[in-house]
Design a protein around this motif. Sequence first.
Motif, PDB file in Angstrom:
ATOM      1  N   ILE A  98       0.923  -1.238   0.073  1.00 26.65           N
ATOM      2  CA  ILE A  98       0.222  -0.002   0.163  1.00 26.65           C
ATOM      3  C   ILE A  98       1.088   1.211  -0.010  1.00 26.65           C
ATOM      4  O   ILE A  98       2.193   1.735   0.729  1.00 26.65           O
ATOM      5  CB  ILE A  98      -1.126  -0.249   0.939  1.00 26.65           C
ATOM      6  N   LEU A  99       0.543   2.242  -1.159  1.00 26.60           N
ATOM      7  CA  LEU A  99       1.835   2.704  -1.669  1.00 26.60           C
ATOM      8  C   LEU A  99       1.301   4.358  -0.953  1.00 26.60           C
ATOM      9  O   LEU A  99       1.783   5.151   0.062  1.00 26.60           O
ATOM     10  CB  LEU A  99       2.230   2.989  -2.872  1.00 26.60           C
ATOM     11  N   GLN A 100      -0.050   4.558  -1.328  1.00 27.32           N
ATOM     12  CA  GLN A 100      -0.667   6.448  -0.569  1.00 27.32           C
ATOM     13  C   GLN A 100      -2.022   6.526  -0.443  1.00 27.32           C
ATOM     14  O   GLN A 100      -2.759   5.193  -1.269  1.00 27.32           O
ATOM     15  CB  GLN A 100      -0.309   6.884  -1.511  1.00 27.32           C
ATOM     16  N   LEU A 101      -2.378   6.902   0.639  1.00 28.42           N
ATOM     17  CA  LEU A 101      -4.568   6.541   0.424  1.00 28.42           C
ATOM     18  C   LEU A 101      -4.507   8.222   0.839  1.00 28.42           C
ATOM     19  O   LEU A 101      -3.514   8.687   1.648  1.00 28.42           O
ATOM     20  CB  LEU A 101      -4.559   6.011   1.755  1.00 28.42           C
ATOM     21  N   THR A 102      -5.329   8.545   0.667  1.00 23.95           N
ATOM     22  CA  THR A 102      -5.732  10.346   0.574  1.00 23.95           C
ATOM     23  C   THR A 102      -6.819   9.713   1.022  1.00 23.95           C
ATOM     24  O   THR A 102      -7.841   9.560  -0.090  1.00 23.95           O
ATOM     25  CB  THR A 102      -5.454  10.843  -0.600  1.00 23.95           C
ATOM     26  N   VAL A 103      -8.092  10.532   1.921  1.00 20.15           N
ATOM     27  CA  VAL A 103      -9.509  11.173   2.163  1.00 20.15           C
ATOM     28  C   VAL A 103      -9.870  11.656   1.158  1.00 20.15           C
ATOM     29  O   VAL A 103      -9.292  12.673   1.158  1.00 20.15           O
ATOM     30  CB  VAL A 103      -9.601  11.642   3.688  1.00 20.15           C
ATOM     31  N   ASP A 104     -10.662  11.529   0.565  1.00 19.90           N
ATOM     32  CA  ASP A 104     -11.947  12.126  -1.056  1.00 19.90           C
ATOM     33  C   ASP A 104     -12.863  12.686  -0.615  1.00 19.90           C
ATOM     34  O   ASP A 104     -13.795  12.416  -1.397  1.00 19.90           O
ATOM     35  CB  ASP A 104     -11.346  11.180  -2.174  1.00 19.90           C
ATOM     36  N   SER A 105     -12.406  13.746   0.601  1.00 19.04           N
ATOM     37  CA  SER A 105     -13.862  14.168   1.657  1.00 19.04           C
ATOM     38  C   SER A 105     -13.669  15.299   2.116  1.00 19.04           C
ATOM     39  O   SER A 105     -12.297  15.672   2.630  1.00 19.04           O
ATOM     40  CB  SER A 105     -15.224  13.240   0.878  1.00 19.04           C
ATOM     41  N   THR A 106     -14.431  16.243   2.753  1.00 18.46           N
ATOM     42  CA  THR A 106     -14.194  16.823   3.333  1.00 18.46           C
ATOM     43  C   THR A 106     -14.704  16.279   4.464  1.00 18.46           C
ATOM     44  O   THR A 106     -15.334  17.695   6.308  1.00 18.46           O
ATOM     45  CB  THR A 106     -14.663  18.469   3.253  1.00 18.46           C
ATOM     46  N   GLN A 107     -15.124  15.173   4.448  1.00 23.99           N
ATOM     47  CA  GLN A 107     -16.243  15.222   5.563  1.00 23.99           C
ATOM     48  C   GLN A 107     -16.209  13.403   5.759  1.00 23.99           C
ATOM     49  O   GLN A 107     -15.805  12.560   4.793  1.00 23.99           O
ATOM     50  CB  GLN A 107     -18.282  15.121   5.045  1.00 23.99           C
ATOM     51  N   GLY A 120     -11.056   3.502  15.654  1.00 20.07           N
ATOM     52  CA  GLY A 120     -10.679   2.507  17.556  1.00 20.07           C
ATOM     53  C   GLY A 120     -10.186   1.288  17.365  1.00 20.07           C
ATOM     54  O   GLY A 120     -10.824   0.252  16.195  1.00 20.07           O
ATOM     55  N   ASP A 121      -9.260   0.802  18.004  1.00 14.53           N
ATOM     56  CA  ASP A 121      -8.910  -0.425  18.263  1.00 14.53           C
ATOM     57  C   ASP A 121     -10.898  -1.689  18.265  1.00 14.53           C
ATOM     58  O   ASP A 121     -11.383  -0.902  19.546  1.00 14.53           O
ATOM     59  CB  ASP A 121      -8.285  -0.870  19.389  1.00 14.53           C
ATOM     60  N   GLY A 122     -11.485  -1.992  17.287  1.00 18.56           N
ATOM     61  CA  GLY A 122     -12.551  -3.262  17.995  1.00 18.56           C
ATOM     62  C   GLY A 122     -13.462  -2.396  16.957  1.00 18.56           C
ATOM     63  O   GLY A 122     -14.523  -3.123  16.812  1.00 18.56           O
ATOM     64  N   GLU A 123     -13.145  -1.021  16.487  1.00 16.87           N
ATOM     65  CA  GLU A 123     -14.174  -0.555  15.866  1.00 16.87           C
ATOM     66  C   GLU A 123     -15.944  -0.617  16.541  1.00 16.87           C
ATOM     67  O   GLU A 123     -16.751  -1.238  15.804  1.00 16.87           O
ATOM     68  CB  GLU A 123     -14.643  -0.984  14.964  1.00 16.87           C
ATOM     69  N   VAL A 124     -15.426  -0.858  17.686  1.00 19.04           N
ATOM     70  CA  VAL A 124     -17.309  -1.372  19.135  1.00 19.04           C
ATOM     71  C   VAL A 124     -18.396  -0.883  18.433  1.00 19.04           C
ATOM     72  O   VAL A 124     -19.092  -2.047  18.469  1.00 19.04           O
ATOM     73  CB  VAL A 124     -16.375  -1.098  20.255  1.00 19.04           C
ATOM     74  N   ALA A 125     -18.399   0.307  18.039  1.00 18.73           N
ATOM     75  CA  ALA A 125     -19.669   0.754  17.615  1.00 18.73           C
ATOM     76  C   ALA A 125     -20.352   0.118  16.767  1.00 18.73           C
ATOM     77  O   ALA A 125     -22.149   0.415  16.063  1.00 18.73           O
ATOM     78  CB  ALA A 125     -20.342   2.221  17.944  1.00 18.73           C
ATOM     79  N   GLY A 126     -19.449  -0.080  15.464  1.00 16.72           N
ATOM     80  CA  GLY A 126     -19.657  -0.983  14.451  1.00 16.72           C
ATOM     81  C   GLY A 126     -19.649   0.212  13.016  1.00 16.72           C
ATOM     82  O   GLY A 126     -19.355  -0.226  11.479  1.00 16.72           O
ATOM     83  N   THR A 127     -18.248   1.321  13.687  1.00 15.00           N
ATOM     84  CA  THR A 127     -18.297   2.264  11.857  1.00 15.00           C
ATOM     85  C   THR A 127     -16.933   3.067  12.454  1.00 15.00           C
ATOM     86  O   THR A 127     -16.299   3.117  14.411  1.00 15.00           O
ATOM     87  CB  THR A 127     -18.910   3.851  11.315  1.00 15.00           C
ATOM     88  N   ALA A 128     -15.786   3.068  11.841  1.00 19.02           N
ATOM     89  CA  ALA A 128     -15.294   3.961  11.511  1.00 19.02           C
ATOM     90  C   ALA A 128     -15.435   5.285  11.940  1.00 19.02           C
ATOM     91  O   ALA A 128     -16.492   5.439  10.562  1.00 19.02           O
ATOM     92  CB  ALA A 128     -13.300   3.883  11.094  1.00 19.02           C
ATOM     93  N   ILE A 129     -14.282   6.259  11.498  1.00 15.11           N
ATOM     94  CA  ILE A 129     -14.998   7.954  10.511  1.00 15.11           C
ATOM     95  C   ILE A 129     -15.070   6.956   8.818  1.00 15.11           C
ATOM     96  O   ILE A 129     -13.726   6.795   8.421  1.00 15.11           O
ATOM     97  CB  ILE A 129     -13.711   8.930  10.758  1.00 15.11           C
ATOM     98  N   GLU A 130     -15.707   7.333   8.620  1.00 16.74           N
ATOM     99  CA  GLU A 130     -15.973   6.529   6.801  1.00 16.74           C
ATOM    100  C   GLU A 130     -15.908   7.563   6.115  1.00 16.74           C
ATOM    101  O   GLU A 130     -16.503   8.301   6.075  1.00 16.74           O
ATOM    102  CB  GLU A 130     -17.917   5.852   7.038  1.00 16.74           C
ATOM    103  N   VAL A 131     -14.543   6.909   5.248  1.00 16.61           N
ATOM    104  CA  VAL A 131     -14.822   8.258   4.283  1.00 16.61           C
ATOM    105  C   VAL A 131     -14.252   7.035   2.514  1.00 16.61           C
ATOM    106  O   VAL A 131     -14.361   6.412   3.204  1.00 16.61           O
ATOM    107  CB  VAL A 131     -13.669   9.034   4.387  1.00 16.61           C
ATOM    108  N   PRO A 132     -14.838   7.621   1.208  1.00 16.89           N
ATOM    109  CA  PRO A 132     -13.770   7.523  -0.234  1.00 16.89           C
ATOM    110  C   PRO A 132     -12.483   7.584   0.132  1.00 16.89           C
ATOM    111  O   PRO A 132     -12.124   8.626   0.568  1.00 16.89           O
ATOM    112  CB  PRO A 132     -14.240   8.351  -0.728  1.00 16.89           C
ATOM    113  N   LEU A 133     -11.303   7.294  -0.458  1.00 13.47           N
ATOM    114  CA  LEU A 133     -10.314   7.406  -0.716  1.00 13.47           C
ATOM    115  C   LEU A 133      -9.928   7.115  -1.925  1.00 13.47           C
ATOM    116  O   LEU A 133      -9.839   6.989  -2.772  1.00 13.47           O
ATOM    117  CB  LEU A 133      -9.294   5.390   0.155  1.00 13.47           C
ATOM    118  N   ARG A 134      -9.022   7.573  -2.521  1.00 14.33           N
ATOM    119  CA  ARG A 134      -7.772   7.824  -3.057  1.00 14.33           C
ATOM    120  C   ARG A 134      -6.910   7.331  -2.967  1.00 14.33           C
ATOM    121  O   ARG A 134      -6.514   6.626  -2.112  1.00 14.33           O
ATOM    122  CB  ARG A 134      -6.994   9.598  -3.987  1.00 14.33           C
ATOM    123  N   VAL A 135      -6.899   5.846  -3.920  1.00 15.04           N
ATOM    124  CA  VAL A 135      -6.158   4.762  -3.717  1.00 15.04           C
ATOM    125  C   VAL A 135      -4.924   3.780  -4.336  1.00 15.04           C
ATOM    126  O   VAL A 135      -5.212   4.542  -5.836  1.00 15.04           O
ATOM    127  CB  VAL A 135      -6.642   3.475  -3.472  1.00 15.04           C
TER     128      VAL A 135
END
Lengths: 325, 325
Positions: free
Chosen positions: A88-97, A214-229
């Motif tokens: 995995i070389l590069q990941l960029t968040v593709d959103s302002t939210q 967070g470890d465990g992603e306990v409530a079921g989501t992360a900060i969900e975003v589209p990515l440039r990969v």
Amino acid sequence: MLSIAPAAAQQVVRYEPTEKDLKFVYATAPPVATLKPGDTLDTKTFDAFGNVIRKRGDTMAMVKGDNPLTGPFAIAGAEPGDTLVVKILQLTVDSTQGVGALAPGFGALNTTSYTPMLNQTLPEKVWFYDIDAKTNQATFHALDSSFSVKIPLQPFLGCIGVAPAGGEARSSIVPAEFGGNMDASEARPGFTLYLPVNAPGALLYIGDGHAAQGDGEVAGTAIEVPLRVRLQVDLIKRKKIAWPRFENDSMLLAVGAYRPLDDALRIAFTELVGWIHTDYDLSELDSYELLSKVAKIHLAEMVDPNYVVIAGIEKKYLPPPRQNR
Amino acid sequence: MLSIAPAAAQQVVRYEPTEKDLKFVYATAPPVATLKPGDTLDTKTFDAFGNVIRKRGDTMAMVKGDNPLTGPFAIAGAEPGDTLVVKILQLTVDSTQGVGALAPGFGALNTTSYTPMLNQTLPEKVWFYDIDAKTNQATFHALDSSFSVKIPLQPFLGCIGVAPAGGEARSSIVPAEFGGNMDASEARPGFTLYLPVNAPGALLYIGDGHAAQGDGEVAGTAIEVPLRVRLQVDLIKRKKIAWPRFENDSMLLAVGAYRPLDDALRIAFTELVGWIHTDYDLSELDSYELLSKVAKIHLAEMVDPNYVVIAGIEKKYLPPPRQNR
């Protein structure tokens, strides 16, 4: 949209999926592009909700399918029994939210379809996170008070996997032997992922970008975003592994994905003992003893149909690798 | 041997146990000394094998009882419904050698009495670790090759707990609501441990010094050593907690101890959500969401009759604490 730009012997393959190109299962399926070992892929992923949750008032009912996947990408020459290498070389968040949510039936501390209870379900709730690319931070805003706090971004691919063995087609929600929804923060720049090749061409799928988790992603989501990969693929011929593995400059990390966590842990550690024994030439029982003293455990997630435990060891505690590994 | 040296209003209590003073259960029992809130305790612990495994050829058959405990220490004025505060001030490895072992029936990756299998058991094996106080390192020596490697020391108390509720007497091998064999590396200088008081005087026990340990303690032992121990006790009257909690300058950490790991995790996170909600005034669902983004999970051990998961959050992500906590 697909373009191939030659770069010496290796190429950069560019692929821009549209909504209709998204997949929702890891499966043997016609590839959207073929990469040669050594090629680099430039592409993007949609967020876990297909990019449709955008503003206060938007609801989960608007989501057409969870965890849409970009791919599959075939790797030329890959055959069952080989190992696919993904750097995995590069990941960029593709959103302002970014988006987080309580979805009834999903989470570690509430009733779900695989951990059923008679208690009333938790309500659906959606949190929006401002993404600031300049400071590399997201902002959490409490729903029930005026509290807010900044969280550093550490983007990674929640989903990365290949076609399963035996012709199975597995939901993009499930992590298993083929990788998948591992929610492993190790799927980020600086790490290399090894996946077992189960079908001709391997058929790599990616998706479910996480800006932070967070470890465990306990409530079921992360900060969900589209990515440039941007990632690079390679192939180890005739090396068979049973479960996904991560490696970086300093660590070996073996993935176990099942329920309960106890068995996920046993899978991960048994794999790690085998890896150390085979590639670093320490006996199995010496490896077991050493891990009892220096192992690292990363509990990646405890919310998907299978849970993910990652067992690691710092390379500084190991003998030199065998020459023929 | 017991001596009390006054130091202003607070005292330093010194207690030197001999072998016959060791205990093997957390229980309501006559205290070996009584401390006032604010007092410091200077004492020592024997290693998990009672200090009898000393040289090549020594076997587990020589061990009179596992995890011998120093104590109990009564805390003047402690009553059920209070919280005992234990601030760990100093731990020093009290030996030039540590021990690790495979004991048949103990470990995460082999058959045990609570995870029975028909497979042949793993053999008993003992590893000795040189302890170098000057460089603060232990040395692992492989049994099946000439490989050796140094491991930094980070001493902590594998066992720390109080008399259980309801008149129970629980083995020094078991971690549970009363603390006990948590194998939590957080039981080290810089951390404060909170324990529920279940019996008059609380009755604090300590033991099972670890010079270093990997996450999960997967083969069943750490680098087992005797320790010199200095800690300070205090009391929070009429504050009832259900499970042990750790705190340091930067983190809150809640302990869950049960099987499977899934339920240990649910206990730990439910406690942490309650702690944040009560003392930091964030709603339960905002806490749950925030933890999904920033939680830390430390899997302390997966080898004892109950497994231990510790859920944590960095205080920098929390609102200011309530004034009346």
